[in-house]
Motif scaffolding. Structure first.
Motif, mmCIF file in Angstrom:
data_model
loop_
_atom_site.group_PDB
_atom_site.id
_atom_site.type_symbol
_atom_site.label_atom_id
_atom_site.label_comp_id
_atom_site.label_asym_id
_atom_site.label_seq_id
_atom_site.Cartn_x
_atom_site.Cartn_y
_atom_site.Cartn_z
ATOM 1 N N LYS A 57 -49.261 -74.970 -172.134
ATOM 2 C CA LYS A 57 -50.077 -73.831 -172.571
ATOM 3 C C LYS A 57 -51.512 -74.255 -172.858
ATOM 4 O O LYS A 57 -52.465 -73.609 -172.414
ATOM 5 N N SER A 58 -51.650 -75.355 -173.596
ATOM 6 C CA SER A 58 -53.006 -75.845 -173.892
ATOM 7 C C SER A 58 -53.715 -76.226 -172.602
ATOM 8 O O SER A 58 -54.901 -75.932 -172.429
ATOM 9 N N THR A 59 -52.971 -76.853 -171.717
ATOM 10 C CA THR A 59 -53.562 -77.264 -170.445
ATOM 11 C C THR A 59 -54.144 -76.063 -169.708
ATOM 12 O O THR A 59 -55.268 -76.117 -169.205
ATOM 13 N N MET A 169 -57.775 -69.135 -177.597
ATOM 14 C CA MET A 169 -57.386 -69.653 -178.909
ATOM 15 C C MET A 169 -56.101 -70.465 -178.777
ATOM 16 O O MET A 169 -55.061 -69.944 -178.383
ATOM 17 N N ASP A 170 -56.189 -71.764 -179.117
ATOM 18 C CA ASP A 170 -55.057 -72.670 -178.957
ATOM 19 C C ASP A 170 -54.360 -72.893 -180.298
ATOM 20 O O ASP A 170 -54.775 -73.748 -181.070
ATOM 21 N N GLU A 171 -53.320 -72.120 -180.552
ATOM 22 C CA GLU A 171 -52.576 -72.200 -181.812
ATOM 23 C C GLU A 171 -53.518 -72.286 -183.013
ATOM 24 O O GLU A 171 -53.401 -73.199 -183.836
ATOM 25 N N PRO A 172 -54.431 -71.326 -183.127
ATOM 26 C CA PRO A 172 -55.474 -71.489 -184.144
ATOM 27 C C PRO A 172 -54.946 -71.397 -185.577
ATOM 28 O O PRO A 172 -55.570 -71.915 -186.484
HETATM 29 MG MG LIG Z 1 -50.796 -77.228 -177.223
#
Ligand SMILES: [Mg+2]
Ligand SMILES: Nc1ncnc2c1ncn2[C@@H]1O[C@H](COP(=O)(O)OP(=O)(O)O)[C@@H](O)[C@H]1O
Lengths: 274, 316
Positions: A57-59, A169-172
């Protein structure tokens, strides 16, 4: 990987066609994080990425932000090919990414300082952005004087100051306690409605997905592919305890369970192999 | 205005969190200040006790007749005749024609001149080494070609003892301030370049990515993110190298720089004057301590945002 000539509306906020990413491609440590991602995100849409941790997901957010290059396929934003990072696509991280040596307002106006804006202009823009996140009083504070939730709001203000069309937004809110997180979700929905930007929001919390999303993109375990896309048609403000919300929660839990099991099995196999 | 439907709600939240945050940041600050003052007193007390214990043992050995006062004169002897010892310090004018032992500056002035000269060399050397090392270290990461061309040489030269550079210093600069400063610089420079590179590689990629998404150029990322981010680590490196600088400057001064603490030590050696040796050692100790204290103060002033891990470790 061959794919058909892309067909999409050039007004879409984000378009991915056949996107894949292999980290350290061509080396011994190469491993595939994402495969064949096709995705269309409308302007002003709130999309949540849900999947087991390590599924990429982050990628995918990094690829859309233009911070990393995909190894397969291509991404467009408002009709333009994504090749480099752009202020139009702001990324907000899980850990605080505020510059500890700058005050809150200097952090918020960092992007303007880079463009050489005057101090008066920077302060004005920072004041406005901070007002939008309810932190006007913290203008001259240092990041280390703020709580975790306040720091993330400053990070949101910093992104808003660039007038982005897409907020990534990455798991903010992952590092925040439950009560603060609920507050921050309400706050984010207000900001989103107000700014008109599309939001791509990564989480592994089903509750968070149900509270926020217009659509939930569910990923498979690594290599991450899109398993399904679930629209959530509940009216806002949402009653998260309604039967409809509960039904969606159950559905998402089912979808996720297999993938989490698979991710788990893979990790165990890896651990015993080494 | 911006927050439409929940204006009151978030306003209340902000209002509620503001005083809370204020007390949260204020109270520890005041407590820390108090603790800081107590801490400081306690530290001084322990420092005095530590030195006093050492001196006391020495005096005891002298009183029992174990330590020959001709070879190991105890503190009360080498500190007592300050006037006598101080005169030796003016190595700069001592050899001038027509100057007898008793003429020239007073003892205190002599000590001040010598201490000032040595301190200046250490200080200038430290500043030069730091600026050069950060500059070269950043350049190595900035330009790939520069990295390839320079880093191997830097790595190769960094284990060379500063003593090996001493002849070079004298060939190049003869006598005076320059060779002593050169020695300090050369003793610190290579390590500090490697430390700079290490610090740069440790900068959080998130900070760099934030700057990239805001459209920062490579130069801006280095100037506005990487350099400020490595400063705390560099100050720590500087503190570690401070004592090295004090050691090297004495070596440089003892070989014909003209005057300075190193010369005093050499003089004491040649004239067989143990009292003078110990007196000089005491002065150097106090100076080194003062330098370290100043740097620590600077560290706390400039790098106010760093968490205090030491306090946590002490509790273990
Ligand atoms: Mg991640
Ligand atoms: N910079 C990187 N270099 C190499 N591998 C990476 C990098 N970032 C992530 N990965 C790998 O890619 C996979 C997906 O990671 P990530 O996108 O962070 O997953 P998620 O955000 O869904 O938890 C993981 O196996 C991870 O180890």
């Amino acid at each position: 990987m061959a794919f058909d000539a892309p067909t999409f509306s050039s007004r879409d906020a984000v378009v991915c066609r056949g996107v894949g990413k292999t980290w350290a491609a061509g080396t011994k440590r190469a491993h595939e994080a994402l495969r064949e991602i096709d995705l269309d995100i409308k302007p002003g849409e709130f999309v949540v990425f849900l999947g087991p941790s390590g599924c990429g997901k982050s990628t995918l957010l990094y690829l859309i932000a233009g911070l990393e290059d995909s190894t397969e396929g291509q991404t467009w934003s408002f009709g333009e090919l994504v090749e480099t990072p752009s202020p139009e696509r702001s990324l907000i991280f899980q850990e605080t990414s505020l510059f500890p040596w700058l005050t809150v307002w200097q952090n918020v106006s960092f992007g303007l300082a880079i463009r050489g804006a005057s101090q008066a202009e920077r302060r004005a823009v920072a004041a406005e952005a901070l007002q939008r996140v309810g932190l006007s009083a913290a203008m001259d504070k240092r990041p280390d004087e703020l709580s975790g939730g306040m720091r993330q709001r400053v990070a949101v203000a910093r992104a808003l100051a660039m007038r982005p069309k897409v907020l990534l937004m990455d798991e903010p809110f992952a590092a925040l306690d439950v009560q603060t997180r609920a507050r921050m979700q309400d706050f984010l929905l207000d900001v989103w409605r107000d700014s008109g930007a599309s939001v791509l929001f990564v989480t592994h919390h089903i509750d968070e997905a149900v509270a926020l999303a217009d659509r939930v993109v569910v990923f498979t375990a690594r290599p991450g592919r899109i398993k399904t896309i679930c629209p959530i048609d509940l009216p806002r403000p949402r009653n998260l305890f309604s039967r409809e919300a509960e039904a969606i929660r159950i559905q998402l839990t089912e979808l996720l369970r297999d993938e989490v099991d698979r991710a788990f099995a893979e990790q165990e196999a890896l651990a015993t192999a080494t | 205005m911006a927050v439409v439907s929940r204006d009151g709600d978030t306003g209340a939240a902000a209002g509620a969190s503001r005083p809370a945050a204020a007390t949260r940041s204020f109270e520890p600050a005041r407590m820390l200040a108090n603790v800081g003052r107590l801490d400081w007193l306690a530290k001084m007390w322990w420092a005095c006790l530590s030195v006093g214990l050492f001196a006391g043992l020495w005096e005891l050995c002298w009183a029992l007749g174990w330590a020959d006062p001709q070879l190991l004169p105890p503190p009360h002897i080498f500190l007592s005749n300050f006037g006598e010892q101080g005169k030796f310090f003016n190595t700069a004018t001592r050899w001038q024609v027509g100057n007898a032992m008793g003429e020239g500056p007073s003892a205190l002035e002599s000590v001040m001149i010598t201490v000032g000269a040595t301190t200046m060399r250490v200080f200038v050397g430290l500043v030069l080494a730091t600026v050069l090392a950060i500059g070269i270290g950043v350049a190595i990461r900035y330009w790939h070609l520069f990295d390839k061309l320079v880093l191997p040489t830097v790595t190769l030269l960094s284990p060379v003892s500063p003593i090996a550079w001493l002849p070079v210093a004298i060939f190049l600069f003869g006598i005076g301030n320059a060779p002593a400063i050169f020695m300090v610089v050369v003793a610190l420079f290579f390590h500090m370049v490697l430390a700079t590179i290490n610090q740069i590689d440790g900068v959080s990629p998130n900070l760099i990515n934030v700057a990239r998404t805001m459209g920062a150029s490579k130069a801006q990322i280095y100037g506005r993110v990487i350099v400020p981010a490595i400063l705390p680590g560099m100050l720590a490196v500087l503190r570690l190298n401070l004592f090295g600088a004090w050691m090297v400057v004495l070596v440089a001064e003892s070989t014909g720089v003209g005057y300075g603490m190193g010369q005093v030590i050499m003089l004491a050696r040649n004239t067989f004057n143990p009292s003078l040796v110990f007196f000089t050692i005491a002065v150097i100790g106090v100076l080194g301590f003062a330098f370290d204290w100043l740097l620590r103060l600077a560290q706390r002033r400039i790098l106010y945002w760093l968490p205090d891990t030491k306090e946590k470790l002490r509790g273990l």
